[in-house]
Design a protein around this motif. Structure first.
Motif, PDB file in Angstrom:
ATOM      1  N   ARG A  86      15.132  35.959 -30.910  1.00 64.10           N
ATOM      2  CA  ARG A  86      16.447  35.338 -31.103  1.00 64.10           C
ATOM      3  C   ARG A  86      16.726  34.235 -30.070  1.00 64.10           C
ATOM      4  NH1 ARG A  86      19.795  37.945 -34.554  1.00 64.10           N
ATOM      5  NH2 ARG A  86      19.215  40.044 -35.241  1.00 64.10           N
ATOM      6  N   ASP A  87      15.698  33.752 -29.423  1.00 61.31           N
ATOM      7  CA  ASP A  87      15.836  32.749 -28.370  1.00 61.31           C
ATOM      8  C   ASP A  87      16.677  31.555 -28.818  1.00 61.31           C
ATOM      9  OD1 ASP A  87      15.045  31.511 -25.790  1.00 61.31           O
ATOM     10  OD2 ASP A  87      13.979  30.115 -27.117  1.00 61.31           O
ATOM     11  N   PHE A  88      16.438  31.059 -30.014  1.00 66.56           N
ATOM     12  CA  PHE A  88      17.185  29.888 -30.497  1.00 66.56           C
ATOM     13  C   PHE A  88      18.673  30.205 -30.658  1.00 66.56           C
ATOM     14  CE2 PHE A  88      16.018  32.222 -34.250  1.00 66.56           C
ATOM     15  CZ  PHE A  88      17.058  32.039 -35.163  1.00 66.56           C
ATOM     16  N   GLN A  89      18.998  31.450 -31.057  1.00 69.92           N
ATOM     17  CA  GLN A  89      20.396  31.843 -31.195  1.00 69.92           C
ATOM     18  C   GLN A  89      21.068  31.975 -29.828  1.00 69.92           C
ATOM     19  OE1 GLN A  89      19.447  35.326 -33.604  1.00 69.92           O
ATOM     20  NE2 GLN A  89      20.601  34.446 -35.324  1.00 69.92           N
ATOM     21  N   VAL A  90      20.327  32.493 -28.866  1.00 69.70           N
ATOM     22  CA  VAL A  90      20.864  32.632 -27.511  1.00 69.70           C
ATOM     23  C   VAL A  90      21.136  31.252 -26.920  1.00 69.70           C
ATOM     24  CG1 VAL A  90      20.357  33.429 -25.169  1.00 69.70           C
ATOM     25  CG2 VAL A  90      19.759  34.867 -27.126  1.00 69.70           C
ATOM     26  N   LYS A  91      20.209  30.322 -27.115  1.00 69.87           N
ATOM     27  CA  LYS A  91      20.416  28.961 -26.609  1.00 69.87           C
ATOM     28  C   LYS A  91      21.625  28.320 -27.275  1.00 69.87           C
ATOM     29  CE  LYS A  91      15.706  28.030 -25.173  1.00 69.87           C
ATOM     30  NZ  LYS A  91      14.480  27.275 -25.427  1.00 69.87           N
ATOM     31  N   ASN A  92      21.808  28.556 -28.566  1.00 67.63           N
ATOM     32  CA  ASN A  92      22.970  28.035 -29.277  1.00 67.63           C
ATOM     33  C   ASN A  92      24.268  28.584 -28.681  1.00 67.63           C
ATOM     34  OD1 ASN A  92      24.997  28.665 -31.791  1.00 67.63           O
ATOM     35  ND2 ASN A  92      24.080  26.620 -31.884  1.00 67.63           N
ATOM     36  N   ILE A  93      24.296  29.882 -28.406  1.00 68.53           N
ATOM     37  CA  ILE A  93      25.482  30.496 -27.790  1.00 68.53           C
ATOM     38  C   ILE A  93      25.743  29.870 -26.426  1.00 68.53           C
ATOM     39  CG2 ILE A  93      26.344  32.632 -26.734  1.00 68.53           C
ATOM     40  CD1 ILE A  93      24.973  34.147 -29.057  1.00 68.53           C
ATOM     41  N   LEU A  94      24.691  29.710 -25.643  1.00 68.96           N
ATOM     42  CA  LEU A  94      24.828  29.130 -24.308  1.00 68.96           C
ATOM     43  C   LEU A  94      25.384  27.708 -24.377  1.00 68.96           C
ATOM     44  CD1 LEU A  94      24.379  29.262 -21.257  1.00 68.96           C
ATOM     45  CD2 LEU A  94      21.990  28.626 -21.665  1.00 68.96           C
ATOM     46  N   ILE A  95      24.829  26.896 -25.239  1.00 63.68           N
ATOM     47  CA  ILE A  95      25.289  25.506 -25.378  1.00 63.68           C
ATOM     48  C   ILE A  95      26.728  25.463 -25.861  1.00 63.68           C
ATOM     49  CG2 ILE A  95      24.966  23.379 -26.727  1.00 63.68           C
ATOM     50  CD1 ILE A  95      21.910  24.002 -26.585  1.00 63.68           C
ATOM     51  N   THR A  96      27.063  26.301 -26.832  1.00 64.21           N
ATOM     52  CA  THR A  96      28.427  26.329 -27.371  1.00 64.21           C
ATOM     53  C   THR A  96      29.428  26.758 -26.302  1.00 64.21           C
ATOM     54  OG1 THR A  96      27.546  26.871 -29.552  1.00 64.21           O
ATOM     55  CG2 THR A  96      29.877  27.282 -29.198  1.00 64.21           C
ATOM     56  N   GLU A  97      29.086  27.800 -25.565  1.00 63.11           N
ATOM     57  CA  GLU A  97      29.990  28.282 -24.499  1.00 63.11           C
ATOM     58  C   GLU A  97      30.179  27.223 -23.419  1.00 63.11           C
ATOM     59  OE1 GLU A  97      31.796  31.358 -24.084  1.00 63.11           O
ATOM     60  OE2 GLU A  97      31.348  31.274 -26.222  1.00 63.11           O
ATOM     61  N   LEU A  98      29.085  26.607 -22.999  1.00 59.99           N
ATOM     62  CA  LEU A  98      29.175  25.610 -21.935  1.00 59.99           C
ATOM     63  C   LEU A  98      29.930  24.362 -22.374  1.00 59.99           C
ATOM     64  CD1 LEU A  98      25.615  25.928 -20.391  1.00 59.99           C
ATOM     65  CD2 LEU A  98      27.791  26.554 -19.299  1.00 59.99           C
ATOM     66  N   SER A  99      29.855  24.004 -23.647  1.00 57.29           N
ATOM     67  CA  SER A  99      30.539  22.792 -24.122  1.00 57.29           C
ATOM     68  C   SER A  99      32.061  22.929 -24.048  1.00 57.29           C
ATOM     69  CB  SER A  99      30.111  22.464 -25.555  1.00 57.29           C
ATOM     70  OG  SER A  99      30.631  23.413 -26.460  1.00 57.29           O
ATOM     71  N   GLU A 100      32.545  24.153 -23.963  1.00 58.85           N
ATOM     72  CA  GLU A 100      33.986  24.406 -23.857  1.00 58.85           C
ATOM     73  C   GLU A 100      34.449  24.536 -22.405  1.00 58.85           C
ATOM     74  OE1 GLU A 100      36.258  24.731 -26.463  1.00 58.85           O
ATOM     75  OE2 GLU A 100      34.615  23.971 -27.696  1.00 58.85           O
ATOM     76  N   MET A 101      33.513  24.526 -21.465  1.00 60.72           N
ATOM     77  CA  MET A 101      33.858  24.765 -20.067  1.00 60.72           C
ATOM     78  C   MET A 101      33.826  23.478 -19.268  1.00 60.72           C
ATOM     79  SD  MET A 101      31.762  28.309 -19.459  1.00 60.72           S
ATOM     80  CE  MET A 101      32.834  29.009 -18.211  1.00 60.72           C
ATOM     81  N   THR A 102      34.683  23.414 -18.270  1.00 54.45           N
ATOM     82  CA  THR A 102      34.694  22.283 -17.342  1.00 54.45           C
ATOM     83  C   THR A 102      33.956  22.706 -16.071  1.00 54.45           C
ATOM     84  OG1 THR A 102      36.741  22.981 -16.264  1.00 54.45           O
ATOM     85  CG2 THR A 102      36.959  21.553 -18.212  1.00 54.45           C
ATOM     86  N   PRO A 103      33.578  21.745 -15.235  1.00 54.79           N
ATOM     87  CA  PRO A 103      32.956  22.118 -13.965  1.00 54.79           C
ATOM     88  C   PRO A 103      33.848  23.054 -13.134  1.00 54.79           C
ATOM     89  CG  PRO A 103      32.634  19.790 -14.368  1.00 54.79           C
ATOM     90  CD  PRO A 103      33.560  20.294 -15.441  1.00 54.79           C
ATOM     91  N   GLU A 104      35.153  22.863 -13.246  1.00 59.91           N
ATOM     92  CA  GLU A 104      36.089  23.713 -12.504  1.00 59.91           C
ATOM     93  C   GLU A 104      36.042  25.156 -13.005  1.00 59.91           C
ATOM     94  OE1 GLU A 104      37.055  20.662 -13.897  1.00 59.91           O
ATOM     95  OE2 GLU A 104      36.807  19.656 -11.966  1.00 59.91           O
ATOM     96  N   ASP A 105      35.809  25.338 -14.326  1.00 64.87           N
ATOM     97  CA  ASP A 105      35.706  26.696 -14.876  1.00 64.87           C
ATOM     98  C   ASP A 105      34.517  27.450 -14.290  1.00 64.87           C
ATOM     99  OD1 ASP A 105      37.872  26.238 -16.574  1.00 64.87           O
ATOM    100  OD2 ASP A 105      36.597  25.597 -18.242  1.00 64.87           O
ATOM    101  N   LEU A 106      33.489  26.715 -13.888  1.00 62.60           N
ATOM    102  CA  LEU A 106      32.259  27.325 -13.380  1.00 62.60           C
ATOM    103  C   LEU A 106      32.205  27.392 -11.858  1.00 62.60           C
ATOM    104  CD1 LEU A 106      29.878  25.515 -15.857  1.00 62.60           C
ATOM    105  CD2 LEU A 106      30.398  27.957 -15.834  1.00 62.60           C
TER     106      LEU A 106
END
Length: 143
Positions: A86-106
């Motif tokens: 499921r590597d491709f699905q995990v990468k998709n989740i990671l990219i989607t989650e990060l696209s909603e976050m700002t540097p300040e969120d992290l």
């Protein structure tokens, strides 16, 4: 002789009662002892049931981007095999989650813990066999 047989009967009853108490105590002891076998996994078991998520570079919300890699610990080698598929699905989740976050969120420890927790929850929703125990950030750069 009647009194001897009464004494013998009482002694047998006491002996049987003590034997039953001993057997019950042994069973309880063994059951409680079995609970100790669910100890923490060794580092070798953790590595064997973990999957590396190779470095990904993606945009954050705003004009910054992040380069990140992770290790995902599962509860079994079977779950690790499924997660590898499921590597491709995990990468998709990671990219989607990060696209909603700002540097300040992290920022800081709490920002990273929030990301790890969110990823763990979302990946577990995908899993059929086993579950994710922990997500570790192994490399992290924001530019």
């Amino acid at each position: 002789m009647k009194s001897n047989s009464k004494v013998l009967t009482i002694m047998l009853i006491i002996l049987v009662s003590l034997t039953l108490v001993g057997v019950v105590a042994l069973i309880v002891f063994l059951q409680l002892n079995n609970g100790d076998e669910s100890k923490e996994p060794t580092i070798d078991e953790i590595v064997e049931s973990s999957v590396d998520i190779q470095e990904i570079t993606t945009n954050l919300a705003g004009d910054k981007f992040i380069r990140i890699s992770m290790k995902v610990q599962t509860d079994s080698t079977e779950a690790a095999e499924e997660l590898t598929k499921r590597d491709f699905q995990v990468k998709n989740i990671l990219i989607t989650e990060l696209s909603e976050m700002t540097p300040e969120d992290l920022e800081g420890k709490q920002g990273k813990l929030t990301l790890e927790s969110s990823l763990k929850t979302k990946i577990n929703e995908l899993m059929d066999d086993g579950e994710v125990q922990q997500v570790y950030i192994t490399s992290y750069i924001i530019q």
